[in-house]
Write a protein that holds these residues in place. Structure first.
Motif, PDB file in Angstrom:
ATOM      1  N   LEU A  63       0.865  -1.171   0.000  1.00 43.91           N
ATOM      2  CA  LEU A  63       0.000   0.000   0.000  1.00 43.91           C
ATOM      3  C   LEU A  63       0.904   1.223   0.000  1.00 43.91           C
ATOM      4  O   LEU A  63       1.794   1.343   0.848  1.00 43.91           O
ATOM      5  N   VAL A  64       0.684   2.128  -0.952  1.00 40.33           N
ATOM      6  CA  VAL A  64       1.457   3.366  -1.047  1.00 40.33           C
ATOM      7  C   VAL A  64       0.590   4.523  -0.584  1.00 40.33           C
ATOM      8  O   VAL A  64      -0.536   4.697  -1.078  1.00 40.33           O
ATOM      9  N   ILE A  65       1.081   5.301   0.344  1.00 39.68           N
ATOM     10  CA  ILE A  65       0.370   6.516   0.750  1.00 39.68           C
ATOM     11  C   ILE A  65       0.470   7.502  -0.403  1.00 39.68           C
ATOM     12  O   ILE A  65       1.542   8.019  -0.713  1.00 39.68           O
ATOM     13  N   GLY A  66      -0.651   7.742  -1.064  1.00 40.08           N
ATOM     14  CA  GLY A  66      -0.651   8.549  -2.287  1.00 40.08           C
ATOM     15  C   GLY A  66      -0.872  10.022  -2.052  1.00 40.08           C
ATOM     16  O   GLY A  66      -1.272  10.746  -2.968  1.00 40.08           O
ATOM     17  N   ILE A  67      -0.589  10.485  -0.851  1.00 41.20           N
ATOM     18  CA  ILE A  67      -0.890  11.862  -0.452  1.00 41.20           C
ATOM     19  C   ILE A  67       0.407  12.587  -0.118  1.00 41.20           C
ATOM     20  O   ILE A  67       1.340  12.007   0.440  1.00 41.20           O
ATOM     21  N   ALA A  68       0.478  13.858  -0.493  1.00 43.33           N
ATOM     22  CA  ALA A  68       1.599  14.715  -0.100  1.00 43.33           C
ATOM     23  C   ALA A  68       0.993  15.973   0.528  1.00 43.33           C
ATOM     24  O   ALA A  68       0.804  16.989  -0.138  1.00 43.33           O
ATOM     25  N   ASN A  69       0.640  15.876   1.798  1.00 42.36           N
ATOM     26  CA  ASN A  69      -0.029  16.995   2.459  1.00 42.36           C
ATOM     27  C   ASN A  69       0.978  18.001   3.012  1.00 42.36           C
ATOM     28  O   ASN A  69       2.193  17.775   2.993  1.00 42.36           O
ATOM     29  N   THR A  70       0.475  19.109   3.489  1.00 41.68           N
ATOM     30  CA  THR A  70       1.344  20.124   4.061  1.00 41.68           C
ATOM     31  C   THR A  70       2.077  19.567   5.274  1.00 41.68           C
ATOM     32  O   THR A  70       1.454  19.069   6.217  1.00 41.68           O
ATOM     33  N   GLY A  71       3.399  19.619   5.243  1.00 39.67           N
ATOM     34  CA  GLY A  71       4.207  19.112   6.340  1.00 39.67           C
ATOM     35  C   GLY A  71       4.521  17.637   6.254  1.00 39.67           C
ATOM     36  O   GLY A  71       5.355  17.135   7.007  1.00 39.67           O
ATOM     37  N   GLY A  72       3.865  16.920   5.338  1.00 40.81           N
ATOM     38  CA  GLY A  72       4.147  15.497   5.170  1.00 40.81           C
ATOM     39  C   GLY A  72       3.905  14.679   6.425  1.00 40.81           C
ATOM     40  O   GLY A  72       4.745  13.880   6.837  1.00 40.81           O
ATOM     41  N   VAL A  73       2.735  14.846   7.027  1.00 42.75           N
ATOM     42  CA  VAL A  73       2.448  14.189   8.302  1.00 42.75           C
ATOM     43  C   VAL A  73       1.466  13.037   8.111  1.00 42.75           C
ATOM     44  O   VAL A  73       0.604  13.058   7.230  1.00 42.75           O
ATOM     45  N   LEU A  74       1.597  12.014   8.956  1.00 44.45           N
ATOM     46  CA  LEU A  74       0.656  10.901   8.980  1.00 44.45           C
ATOM     47  C   LEU A  74      -0.548  11.305   9.825  1.00 44.45           C
ATOM     48  O   LEU A  74      -0.418  11.567  11.023  1.00 44.45           O
ATOM     49  N   ALA A  75      -1.710  11.352   9.211  1.00 43.16           N
ATOM     50  CA  ALA A  75      -2.914  11.727   9.950  1.00 43.16           C
ATOM     51  C   ALA A  75      -3.353  10.568  10.845  1.00 43.16           C
ATOM     52  O   ALA A  75      -3.325   9.409  10.429  1.00 43.16           O
ATOM     53  N   PRO A  76      -3.769  10.835  12.092  1.00 40.09           N
ATOM     54  CA  PRO A  76      -4.245   9.755  12.970  1.00 40.09           C
ATOM     55  C   PRO A  76      -5.374   8.937  12.349  1.00 40.09           C
ATOM     56  O   PRO A  76      -5.481   7.731  12.602  1.00 40.09           O
ATOM     57  N   SER A  77      -6.207   9.578  11.527  1.00 36.17           N
ATOM     58  CA  SER A  77      -7.344   8.877  10.928  1.00 36.17           C
ATOM     59  C   SER A  77      -6.909   7.818   9.921  1.00 36.17           C
ATOM     60  O   SER A  77      -7.708   6.951   9.537  1.00 36.17           O
ATOM     61  N   TRP A  78      -5.642   7.873   9.458  1.00 37.74           N
ATOM     62  CA  TRP A  78      -5.154   6.899   8.483  1.00 37.74           C
ATOM     63  C   TRP A  78      -4.668   5.603   9.141  1.00 37.74           C
ATOM     64  O   TRP A  78      -4.565   4.581   8.461  1.00 37.74           O
ATOM     65  N   ILE A  79      -4.316   5.663  10.415  1.00 37.29           N
ATOM     66  CA  ILE A  79      -3.605   4.541  11.039  1.00 37.29           C
ATOM     67  C   ILE A  79      -4.387   3.232  10.978  1.00 37.29           C
ATOM     68  O   ILE A  79      -3.814   2.180  10.644  1.00 37.29           O
ATOM     69  N   PRO A  80      -5.697   3.203  11.257  1.00 36.70           N
ATOM     70  CA  PRO A  80      -6.415   1.919  11.142  1.00 36.70           C
ATOM     71  C   PRO A  80      -6.316   1.310   9.744  1.00 36.70           C
ATOM     72  O   PRO A  80      -6.195   0.083   9.613  1.00 36.70           O
ATOM     73  N   ALA A  81      -6.358   2.137   8.701  1.00 36.70           N
ATOM     74  CA  ALA A  81      -6.259   1.618   7.334  1.00 36.70           C
ATOM     75  C   ALA A  81      -4.871   1.052   7.062  1.00 36.70           C
ATOM     76  O   ALA A  81      -4.730   0.016   6.396  1.00 36.70           O
ATOM     77  N   LEU A  82      -3.842   1.700   7.583  1.00 32.32           N
ATOM     78  CA  LEU A  82      -2.479   1.205   7.389  1.00 32.32           C
ATOM     79  C   LEU A  82      -2.276  -0.106   8.149  1.00 32.32           C
ATOM     80  O   LEU A  82      -1.613  -1.029   7.652  1.00 32.32           O
ATOM     81  N   LEU A  83      -2.847  -0.191   9.336  1.00 28.65           N
ATOM     82  CA  LEU A  83      -2.776  -1.451  10.089  1.00 28.65           C
ATOM     83  C   LEU A  83      -3.514  -2.569   9.355  1.00 28.65           C
ATOM     84  O   LEU A  83      -3.056  -3.714   9.311  1.00 28.65           O
ATOM     85  N   GLU A  84      -4.645  -2.231   8.764  1.00 28.57           N
ATOM     86  CA  GLU A  84      -5.403  -3.225   7.987  1.00 28.57           C
ATOM     87  C   GLU A  84      -4.564  -3.755   6.828  1.00 28.57           C
ATOM     88  O   GLU A  84      -4.558  -4.962   6.544  1.00 28.57           O
ATOM     89  N   ALA A  85      -3.845  -2.860   6.161  1.00 27.40           N
ATOM     90  CA  ALA A  85      -2.994  -3.281   5.050  1.00 27.40           C
ATOM     91  C   ALA A  85      -1.919  -4.255   5.522  1.00 27.40           C
ATOM     92  O   ALA A  85      -1.660  -5.275   4.876  1.00 27.40           O
ATOM     93  N   LEU A  86      -1.298  -3.944   6.641  1.00 25.71           N
ATOM     94  CA  LEU A  86      -0.292  -4.854   7.196  1.00 25.71           C
ATOM     95  C   LEU A  86      -0.912  -6.207   7.546  1.00 25.71           C
ATOM     96  O   LEU A  86      -0.318  -7.268   7.299  1.00 25.71           O
ATOM     97  N   ASP A  87      -2.118  -6.182   8.102  1.00 30.39           N
ATOM     98  CA  ASP A  87      -2.769  -7.412   8.535  1.00 30.39           C
ATOM     99  C   ASP A  87      -3.042  -8.374   7.378  1.00 30.39           C
ATOM    100  O   ASP A  87      -3.016  -9.596   7.557  1.00 30.39           O
ATOM    101  N   VAL A  88      -3.315  -7.831   6.186  1.00 33.02           N
ATOM    102  CA  VAL A  88      -3.674  -8.704   5.056  1.00 33.02           C
ATOM    103  C   VAL A  88      -2.467  -9.032   4.179  1.00 33.02           C
ATOM    104  O   VAL A  88      -2.630  -9.636   3.118  1.00 33.02           O
ATOM    105  N   GLY A  89      -1.275  -8.639   4.622  1.00 32.31           N
ATOM    106  CA  GLY A  89      -0.074  -9.072   3.918  1.00 32.31           C
ATOM    107  C   GLY A  89       0.606  -8.050   3.056  1.00 32.31           C
ATOM    108  O   GLY A  89       1.514  -8.389   2.284  1.00 32.31           O
TER     109      GLY A  89
END
Length: 333
Positions: A63-89
């Motif tokens: 999974l590639v984070i396709g966003i380049a937001n101001t400051g290049g920060v990981l939004a807390p709202s993204w973390i469950p989706a990133l964990l889901e990606a790790l969980d499925v391989g």
């Protein structure tokens, strides 16, 4: 990096911040199986909508984070989706300034599952201080009136155009998306400031006299936040030719709306004056304009009007055609 990718759009609502997803879609489509967005997202890369589970079943490796937001920060709202990606391989790839491995939940889950957290914005060790000395070979640098308006696309199109003419040309990536496309490069905005011009020299070393390095620009020389990386890249790359990238539909700087977008002529003049410090022969080969919001007839009128006003070739690199061919001619003149 593990491919193919599932492009993650998070909850982005501004198309300019989804430039990583758009860049991979347009320049590495064979590496993209689909997109995954959160319910609040209003931007799409027009790829199949897939969950991480579905993407993994279709062969996605990361999974590639396709966003380049101001400051290049990981939004807390993204973390469950990133964990889901790790969980499925899936591994997770990020071009953000915030490091994936610095997030305790992501780090713990990846280590437990044997997945990789890949941060693209990691400059190499041992970057030298810039010398300012001229190097052999030819160099073209794309510069912009603002961020996220076509510097990468223009550089990729010019490098491809030079190659199609039988020239030896190489796209030199300086941002996370370009690095993902090219497979190598220098994440300029992650380099310590004192070494940034040296990083640009390292990116584009001595080459054969007829070889062209087409260097992806960053920021804008008149941007109140990002002018530093633009100037370091200008001095370190020592371009023989610049191409200015612009979007006439944008009146104010993206993410810095109190500031108007400077004029193309002003950017040309200032870039030439500053660039002459390290290459007195620097010149402007032309201008590219993002006309994606216009129909073909309106785009043609705009491009021709600006070419007449500026006295330079003006083209949309994604439309190509005779206008873009004239821009390539001018760059090589």
């Amino acid at each position: 990096m593990p491919t193919p990718y599932l492009l993650f759009l998070g909850d982005v609502t501004e198309a300019g911040y989804a430039k990583t997803a758009f860049g991979l879609r347009d320049w590495a489509p064979d590496k993209c199986v689909g997109e995954y967005a959160l319910p609040g997202a209003t931007v799409s890369a027009d790829l199949p909508r897939l969950s991480p589970t579905d993407a993994a079943a279709q062969g996605a490796k990361a999974l590639v984070i396709g966003i380049a937001n101001t400051g290049g920060v990981l939004a807390p709202s993204w973390i469950p989706a990133l964990l889901e990606a790790l969980d499925v391989g899936l591994d997770v790839i990020s071009g953000m300034h915030s490091r994936l491995g610095d997030h305790p939940l992501l780090r713990e889950r990846a280590e437990r599952l044997g997945r990789r957290l890949i941060d693209v914005r990691r400059p190499p060790a041992g970057i030298p201080i810039a010398t300012g000395l001229k190097r052999s070979g030819m160099r073209l640098l794309t510069v912009g009136t603002d961020c996220a308006l076509g510097k990468k696309y223009t550089a990729l199109a010019i490098a491809r155009g030079f190659s199609e003419r039988g020239l030896t040309a190489e796209f030199r990536a300086t941002g996370q998306t370009g690095i993902m496309i090219a497979g190598s490069g220098m994440p300029m905005d992650a380099v310590v400031a004192d070494f940034a011009a040296g990083a640009a020299e390292l990116l584009s070393p001595d080459t054969d006299p007829g070889h062209w390095d087409v260097i992806e620009g960053q920021g804008s020389i008149l941007h109140p936040a990002y002018s530093g990386v633009s100037l370091a890249l200008l001095h370190g790359s020592q371009p023989d030719v610049i191409v200015v990238c612009h979007d006439t539909s944008r009146a104010m700087l993206l993410g810095h709306e109190p500031f108007p977008v400077p004029g193309v002529g002003e950017v040309i003049d200032l870039t030439i004056r500053l660039g002459q410090r390290v290459n007195p022969a620097i010149r402007c080969g032309g201008v590219t304009i993002n006309t994606s919001a216009l129909d073909p007839d309106a785009a043609a009128v705009l491009l021709d009007r600006e070419a007449s006003r500026l006295g330079l070739p003006v083209a949309d690199p994604m439309r190509g055609g005779d206008r873009f061919a004239r821009l390539l001619d001018a760059c090589l003149a």
